[in-house]
Enzyme design. Sequence first.
Site, PDB file in Angstrom:
ATOM      1  N   GLY A   1       0.797  -1.225   0.000  1.00 45.08           N
ATOM      2  CA  GLY A   1       0.000   0.000   0.000  1.00 45.08           C
ATOM      3  C   GLY A   1       0.830   1.276   0.000  1.00 45.08           C
ATOM      4  O   GLY A   1       0.296   2.354  -0.223  1.00 45.08           O
TER       5      GLY A   1
ATOM      6  N   CYS B   1     -27.735  -9.285 -16.960  1.00 43.37           N
ATOM      7  CA  CYS B   1     -27.079  -8.973 -18.232  1.00 43.37           C
ATOM      8  C   CYS B   1     -27.969  -9.417 -19.382  1.00 43.37           C
ATOM      9  O   CYS B   1     -28.489 -10.533 -19.392  1.00 43.37           O
ATOM     10  CB  CYS B   1     -25.733  -9.684 -18.315  1.00 43.37           C
TER      11      CYS B   1
ATOM     12  N   CYS C   1     -25.893 -12.545 -21.271  1.00 42.01           N
ATOM     13  CA  CYS C   1     -25.596 -13.827 -20.636  1.00 42.01           C
ATOM     14  C   CYS C   1     -26.468 -14.086 -19.416  1.00 42.01           C
ATOM     15  O   CYS C   1     -26.356 -15.138 -18.786  1.00 42.01           O
ATOM     16  CB  CYS C   1     -24.117 -13.914 -20.253  1.00 42.01           C
TER      17      CYS C   1
ATOM     18  N   CYS D   1     -22.859  -7.058 -19.409  1.00 40.42           N
ATOM     19  CA  CYS D   1     -21.653  -7.195 -18.591  1.00 40.42           C
ATOM     20  C   CYS D   1     -20.579  -6.240 -19.088  1.00 40.42           C
ATOM     21  O   CYS D   1     -20.331  -6.130 -20.291  1.00 40.42           O
ATOM     22  CB  CYS D   1     -21.073  -8.608 -18.705  1.00 40.42           C
TER      23      CYS D   1
ATOM     24  N   CYS E   1     -18.631 -12.445 -19.980  1.00 36.99           N
ATOM     25  CA  CYS E   1     -19.920 -12.540 -20.661  1.00 36.99           C
ATOM     26  C   CYS E   1     -19.867 -13.602 -21.757  1.00 36.99           C
ATOM     27  O   CYS E   1     -20.727 -14.474 -21.840  1.00 36.99           O
ATOM     28  CB  CYS E   1     -20.271 -11.177 -21.242  1.00 36.99           C
TER      29      CYS E   1
END
Lengths: 371, 299, 260
Positions: free
Chosen positions: B38, B247, B250, B272, B278
């Site tokens: 980080g 979606c 899909c 998606c 997808c």
Amino acid sequence: MYVAVKGGERAIEASHRLLEAERRGDPAVPELSTRQVSEQLPRAVDRVMAEGSLYDRELAALAIRQAAGDLVEAIFLLRAYRTTLPRLGNSEPVDTARMLVRRRISATFKDVPGGQILGPTPDYTHRLLDFRLADVSATDPAQRDDTVQRDRLPPREEPMPRVMDLLGREGLVEEETTAADEGQPPADITREPLRFPAGRDARLQVLARGDEGFLLALGYASQRGFSNTHPFAGEIRYGVVAVSIVPEELGFAIDIGEIELTEVQMVNQFAGSDTAPPQFTRGYGLVFGHQERKAMSMALVDRSLRGRELGEAADSPTEDEEFVLYHSDNVEASGFVQHLKLPHYVDFQSELELLRRLRSEFDPPSAQAAE
Amino acid sequence: MTRVSTAARDGGYTFAYLDEQTKRMVRRAILKAVAIPGYQVPFASREMPLPFGWGTGGIQVTASIIGRDDTLKVIDQGADDTVNAVSIRAFFARTAGVPTTTRTQDATIIQTRHRIPETPLRAGQILVYQVPIPEPLRWLEPREAETRRMHALQEYGVMHVRLYEDIARYGHIATSYDYPVRVNGRYLMRPSPIPKFDNPKMDRSPALQLFGAGREKRIYAVPPHTGVRSLDFDDHPFEVQKWDQACALCGSTASFLDEIVTDNQGGRMFVCSDTDHCETRVRAGHVESAAGGRDPGGP
Amino acid sequence: MACDDRPLLSARGLTRYYGRILGCRDVNFDIWPGEVLGIVGESGSGKTTVLKCISARLEPSAGTVTYDTRTEGPVDIHRISEPARRLLMRTDWGFVHQDPRDGLRMAVSAGANIGERLMAVGARHYGQIRETATNWLGKVEMDTGRMDDLPCTFSGGMQQRLQIARNLVTAPRIVFMDEPTGGLDVSVQARLLDLLRGLVSDLGLAAVVVTHDLAVTRLLSHRLLVMRHGTVVETGLTDQVLDDPQHPYTQLLVSSVLHP
């Protein structure tokens, strides 16, 4: 059924073909050569070399042609090329006191040793469009007398002392100390990330390749009260200096070439402090090629950035090191401004979803009152 | 859609464009970043042949870690075929000649802008994020010298002040992407402008996550299996976006959906954002949602 | 460990130069838990320099400032690590600026201003932070309905109350105040002084109040330091110093101001 947008690859190829056609323009018109650009647009070449931080007139001219005259784009091309070049060695510091001067003026003394040399400058031209240039044949040297050629005099051979050194002898102007004087190698902003507070060496490097327009605006702002530096143009000189290196196997310096430089030394007031008597201070500008506007702006901004070191109020943007240094590089700035052209579907979708939610939750006070 | 494809390398450049000295410098920064999860490691970012702000940080990281055995996937907004993803993939195909793929599971290195793939990453994969602004405290404190001091002293209260203000004004936290996280209980980190939907995928991921900010000259990292916690309040816990729709292609109800405006009457559908996810689902026999995803009125 | 039979804060030989210019020289005093010390003098007398040095905002050229911490006992505040010093500044100490804009975050709401120090030391429950902030608005006699308003919508007196609440929320043991009632009109000043006097005694706070206004110290402080040209010319109990000044400068100061 819906099919998401595809074919980025083909679109990019087609776009490149259109770009090339635009650059070339009407094929019936003869194409500019790189040499024509480097010979006849020398100021554009100077700027691209300086801000591209690579001294090579032919490459800069090529970049200008490739970028269709967009100088910031040409600077970017040169910088990206510079990344791929190995570093073979470091030159010795150039000595501008030994510059072969083409132009040298001081606004602080009427006469100075070595004299005022006006040299090539548009300063005293009347800015009238010269319609003779519209007719190429009229300016073709073959069609004219040889004044143009004869006037491109070689630079003066004798070295010329710097005006600031004359003041320095009297102790009226601060001593210049460099990182080398303190036994430190100078910073290298192309090899180390900028850290704050930055040393003057790092600051000057950033300014030397900073965007001319940005520095011009900051320098101008410093004259209008956004800073308080009272500048005088101590000396402006433009000419040729030798570049030398010390090869390890030889142990002594040999010249490897020469470059054109513009150097500006500004003289600024300084009230003095509890540890130093009043004296003049310096602002310094040094740029590849013949670029007085840039070099003067750089010198103004350099002096503004020294405010804190000299115990001045230093509350203007021009005196704010992080503000100036982080935003002066046009390759960084241009890239980040224009990255807004990239798709932001996902972030925008997130914002859209949030905005709809906030709007659905919003109770206008008047609607509540009406209920 | 393509599986792995291989391109011929342009011999005019060093492998993956950067010279070996530069790669060593970048790798040292990456190692330091991995050692201090980080923490933003300054590095001497180079000018690349792509503009700053267009992924130069990610490209330098990828160029420094990529080897001839790697398979590269590049996505932008989750998709492999958006122009910038195409451009970066072509850059590496040309300068490194490594195989490229659109399949998340086939890639060893995935360079991304603004998304984390829906397919869970596995050990050994490296996700390289393109980062525009690495400093999470930047909008609260513009000065680098001060933000570095705030990180050193863990003075992060001001970030919670911002979240507090959101709740006081809107009733919930109104940050939807680039949502701040705390890494390994120590450094406050900006995850780059991924939607907060993706934040949970960073937490204890078995893949190595590297973040490159070229213009700002910073590299940071989340090593595998490292805790990544999205900031929140005990009584206003972090939560991710949800959609009413599935979606349209899909039928997925668990992925991040892009809204597509389909006509001038404001008709729209949701699909998606992760194109590989997808397509994989469609190939596996999932069908589009019953309503065809079309939702002329909108929510 | 901190305890009540030794000073909370001690300055010894405190000296500060700005280049060749004297800020303050050889200043010595102790502040005991719950005690309010006034520092008076004309502008340029060095009183603000002393305040900055003892609150770790300015490093002295010489001398020490010792603070009796809750956990470690007495420490030299200019020698401890920066994290330790910053932690003291945002928990155990408060600092009230003359101009509330220097002490407030003007772009966030009153509630967030009060809650900031709590969040900085780890408070993570929105409801509790808000409840504490509401209580403090009440304690400084502000309308709790203005909790979500920005400080710029408040009057100067209200902003000063908000600044005080923001400082007291972490239950500090000592508060440094620089002309806390300067810039306010007289009736607002009087009510603010009343409030401060109440808070200081209710909470058992120690405080250092810098002011050029002898009326302020008469009301607030137990003890008084009179400064001139960077040095302390007289010190003692407030009533004693004001009613029976010994030093000619104090006599001048008192006679010029305190005529009824």
